[in-house]
Design a protein around this motif. Sequence first.
Motif, PDB file in Angstrom:
ATOM      1  N   ARG A 183       0.802  -1.228   0.000  1.00  0.00           N
ATOM      2  CA  ARG A 183       0.000   0.000   0.000  1.00  0.00           C
ATOM      3  C   ARG A 183       0.834   1.276   0.000  1.00  0.00           C
ATOM      4  O   ARG A 183       0.310   2.343  -0.306  1.00  0.00           O
ATOM      5  CB  ARG A 183      -0.957  -0.021   1.188  1.00  0.00           C
ATOM      6  N   ASN A 238     -16.436 -16.858  -4.302  1.00  0.00           N
ATOM      7  CA  ASN A 238     -16.822 -15.455  -4.445  1.00  0.00           C
ATOM      8  C   ASN A 238     -17.592 -15.229  -5.733  1.00  0.00           C
ATOM      9  O   ASN A 238     -17.312 -15.849  -6.743  1.00  0.00           O
ATOM     10  CB  ASN A 238     -15.571 -14.579  -4.518  1.00  0.00           C
ATOM     11  N   ARG A 266      -9.203  -5.681  -2.583  1.00  0.00           N
ATOM     12  CA  ARG A 266      -9.014  -6.661  -1.501  1.00  0.00           C
ATOM     13  C   ARG A 266      -7.618  -7.272  -1.552  1.00  0.00           C
ATOM     14  O   ARG A 266      -7.021  -7.595  -0.530  1.00  0.00           O
ATOM     15  CB  ARG A 266     -10.077  -7.754  -1.611  1.00  0.00           C
ATOM     16  N   GLY A 325      -5.350  -5.479   0.316  1.00  0.00           N
ATOM     17  CA  GLY A 325      -5.648  -5.458   1.748  1.00  0.00           C
ATOM     18  C   GLY A 325      -6.628  -4.367   2.161  1.00  0.00           C
ATOM     19  O   GLY A 325      -6.742  -4.036   3.339  1.00  0.00           O
ATOM     20  N   LEU A 326      -7.323  -3.764   1.217  1.00  0.00           N
ATOM     21  CA  LEU A 326      -8.306  -2.725   1.578  1.00  0.00           C
ATOM     22  C   LEU A 326      -9.628  -3.402   1.909  1.00  0.00           C
ATOM     23  O   LEU A 326     -10.158  -4.167   1.111  1.00  0.00           O
ATOM     24  CB  LEU A 326      -8.516  -1.764   0.410  1.00  0.00           C
ATOM     25  N   SER A 327     -10.135  -3.109   3.104  1.00  0.00           N
ATOM     26  CA  SER A 327     -11.359  -3.818   3.491  1.00  0.00           C
ATOM     27  C   SER A 327     -12.585  -3.006   3.093  1.00  0.00           C
ATOM     28  O   SER A 327     -12.540  -1.778   2.972  1.00  0.00           O
ATOM     29  CB  SER A 327     -11.332  -4.087   4.997  1.00  0.00           C
ATOM     30  N   HIS A 328     -13.658  -3.735   2.943  1.00  0.00           N
ATOM     31  CA  HIS A 328     -14.909  -3.113   2.538  1.00  0.00           C
ATOM     32  C   HIS A 328     -15.393  -2.088   3.577  1.00  0.00           C
ATOM     33  O   HIS A 328     -16.077  -1.130   3.247  1.00  0.00           O
ATOM     34  CB  HIS A 328     -15.959  -4.206   2.334  1.00  0.00           C
ATOM     35  N   GLN A 329     -14.978  -2.324   4.816  1.00  0.00           N
ATOM     36  CA  GLN A 329     -15.409  -1.440   5.911  1.00  0.00           C
ATOM     37  C   GLN A 329     -15.020   0.022   5.667  1.00  0.00           C
ATOM     38  O   GLN A 329     -15.658   0.939   6.164  1.00  0.00           O
ATOM     39  CB  GLN A 329     -14.794  -1.876   7.250  1.00  0.00           C
TER      40      GLN A 329
END
Length: 884
Positions: free
Chosen positions: A370, A397, A413, A416-420
């Motif tokens: 990132r 998925n 994803r 490592g980026l979360s949906h949150q």
Amino acid sequence: MKWYQMDADVVEQKLHVTTKHGLTDRQVEQRRKQYGPNRLETEKNTSKWLIFLKQFQDFMVLILLAATLIAGMLGEYVDAIAIMIIVLVNGFLGYFQEQKAEKSLAKLKEMSAPVAVVLRDGTWEKVPSTEVVVGDVVRINSGDRIPADIRITQANSLETEESALTGESLPVMKHATSISQDRLDAQDQVNMGFMNTLVTRGSGTGIVVGTGMNTVMGQIASLMVKTEKTTTPLEHKLAELGKILIAVALLLTALVVLVGVYQGHPVYNMFLAGVSLAVAAIPEGLPAIVTVALSLGVQRMIKKKAIVRKLSAVETLGCASVICSDKTGTMTENQMTVKEVFLNGKFLYVTGDGYDVKGNVFLNKNKVDRDFPNLEPMFLYGMLCNHASLMVKKGKNYVDGDPTDGALLVAARKLGLSHQLHDNYRIIKELPFDSDRKRMSMVVEDENKMRFLITKGAPDVLLPRSNYVMKEHGRKLMRSEDKQAFDQAIDNMADKALRTLAIAMKPLAKDESLNAATLEKDLSLIGLYGMMDPPRKEVKTAIEESRDAGIKSVMITGDHEKTARAIATELNLLPENGRVLNGYQLNNMPIAELRDIIDQVYVFARVTPEHKLKIVKAFQEEGHIVAMTGDGVNDAPAIKASDIGISMGESGTDVTKEAASLVLMDDNFATIKSAIIEGRNIYENIRKFIRYLLASNVGEILVMLLAMLMAMPLPLVPVQILWVNLVTDGLPAMALGLDKSEEDVMKRGPRNPKEGIFARGLGFKVVSRGILIGVVALIAFMLAYEGNPDNLIYAQTIAFTTLVMAQLIHVFDCRSEQSIFARNPFENKYLVLAVLSSVLLLLVVIYWEPLQPIFHTTALGLRDWMLILIFSFLPSVFFGFSKK
Ligand code: ATP
């Protein structure tokens, strides 16, 4: 208070639902019981009795009934009873045929019924629109028909067209805020969506406040006219043919009767013979059998995942000479995966396949994370300016929504980026994606109340709108070498068959105008995504098979020209000298010029739905019969204009489905090919039984006419003629309708739509076989009769049996355009069974004593049968050698 006057939360309270969770399953169950299905009751089913009685409405049957009456009055009870039995049996057969056709049509209707997207127990699901209940939270998108009356709770550039209700065809802009005025007409209730009206733009959600007859549409439904049953061109042609045949038959019948009376036959006998012959000669069962054949064919198509919405399409399918197909999802899997990223002037590679979130980002051979400059914002923005959701089913998925958007979620994803992270941002405004704009934008506010715009879309659309570019050390003015670098990167990705997508942003001041016309300008271009969407495996073969069948496949895509070219080459669709045209070239080309070159064009790239109409017209003007696919709202005009409009079952909108005559349940190009084979086959089968029935009729008339002219007794008694026509002929004819196609059906060119029913030698076949059948029956009669009136019943039985057997053997000849020897006669088991049952029925009237006086028959011996069989084989075998 009316629904439109209430705030959304009041509506929620009143209907015991929240827009976050939707109804619970129990609530749904209960409300369905309370309100019934969400359906307009405009059509009532015809009762079974009525269908049965309808069988006796037929003109010929009425004549027969009149004949029965006359026979009865003259004291000829045996004849009267015999005719009654035959009419009844015929009525039952007709009833079952019609029931079968009705059932399959009803099933069809059910399958192409619209669906609604509803929120239940916290998850969005698709349900048939009839199952929507009051309180359901529904999502609507451009192209949808609104399933019920709804109070809109959220609207993104939402526009609907309500002409069905208000007569006003201009779209109405919708919003979600309550309106205080009272007594508003439907067209002024701009926070309501009405059942069966159309979403023409944008998207939104709403709560259902009325279903079924309790909707505005329901109130006027009773005034709506019923949809008329339309006839297909073939049915129309047959009706025309029927009229000619009636005239010819009546003329010939009159001739037989006159000659008969002149030769001294009793008038009553000749009257009955005349009526029977007229019934024999007029193929009144033909339209019914055609409908059955069409609807059975339609059922076979359903098994192959093609739903026919208009029966007439079945016929046109066989004439198709060009298939214009979308690329994405139809020729390809529609499983987009980000494979490459162009950022800070460098190419990064993303590993992993499909929607599996396992994978990493690499620069050369080194994994990056990132911290890599601009990477996180790029992937984060891709996730925010997005409508899809990543879901899990059976451990795998899948993407709910646009696959292009889905690919961006998966890529985020992998980093490592979360949906949150979504929760940290608020969406202020959205400018939705459509194929014309080729871009979408969202205005977003972060936790610090900083606003910015994210725009993603086709690179050639975004580049001219970008003045800045994001570089390793921040935002810089876009220079021409930056542009060049992007152009090269686009070419590089497209050459590898990757779909390219650019992403850009623009910081916004708090008070900056969000006017759609000026918003998407002066952007800062961040980077490019290169996405892989592999071709469907079966498509390559389907394209080759279509080519062998004289059908050209054409790819139409919104993608970049090079991406399209690369995929077309991979699919073997683009021949060496084949041309690729793009939307810009199409814009500047007059239709006459396009027409001149269109036969060399195989790929249309970067086109908008509007171009499709031009393409259809150009092909049609060149004499082609065009099948055209589509899924979005704007595709509907082209689908309508094409000869065979095809809509996608999964990704298609309601509007395109309504405009289409064929819906592909699996969105697959290969299914179009299967449907075309089936279409050709159905038409050939129809030709087969027309040939069979008409040749039989020619035979029957001829045997009678010749006998009269030769001053002989009647070779067939009226009840025998009726029995052959109304009972023993019907089942084999229907079984021909179920025949498999001849092997070479996809090696021939498409049928000329202008060709008549008797084209390609069918007329000759009907007449030649018919004459032979008549002649052998007559010779068999003469040999048995030997000029001795005592032999009459015996000779009539021989003539009757020879005629039936000759027809039942001829039915196998009808299966092939070549000869009776060309195909294995036992291949079609329905036909074998039908012929066996017809033979059984024949044996019953010959050998069962109580029936003998009614049918004027007598038991036959082995020698008789040898004679009969030799004669019966002659008409079919004779031409078997000449192959004419
Ligand atoms: P086909 O016509 O082969 O089915 P398509 O319909 O997917 O292709 P469009 O949807 O018109 O083609 O897409 C055209 C271009 O618009 C794509 O190449 C891509 O650059 C861009 N695009 C596609 N989907 C999105 C999206 N969800 N958001 C932003 N831009 C998109």
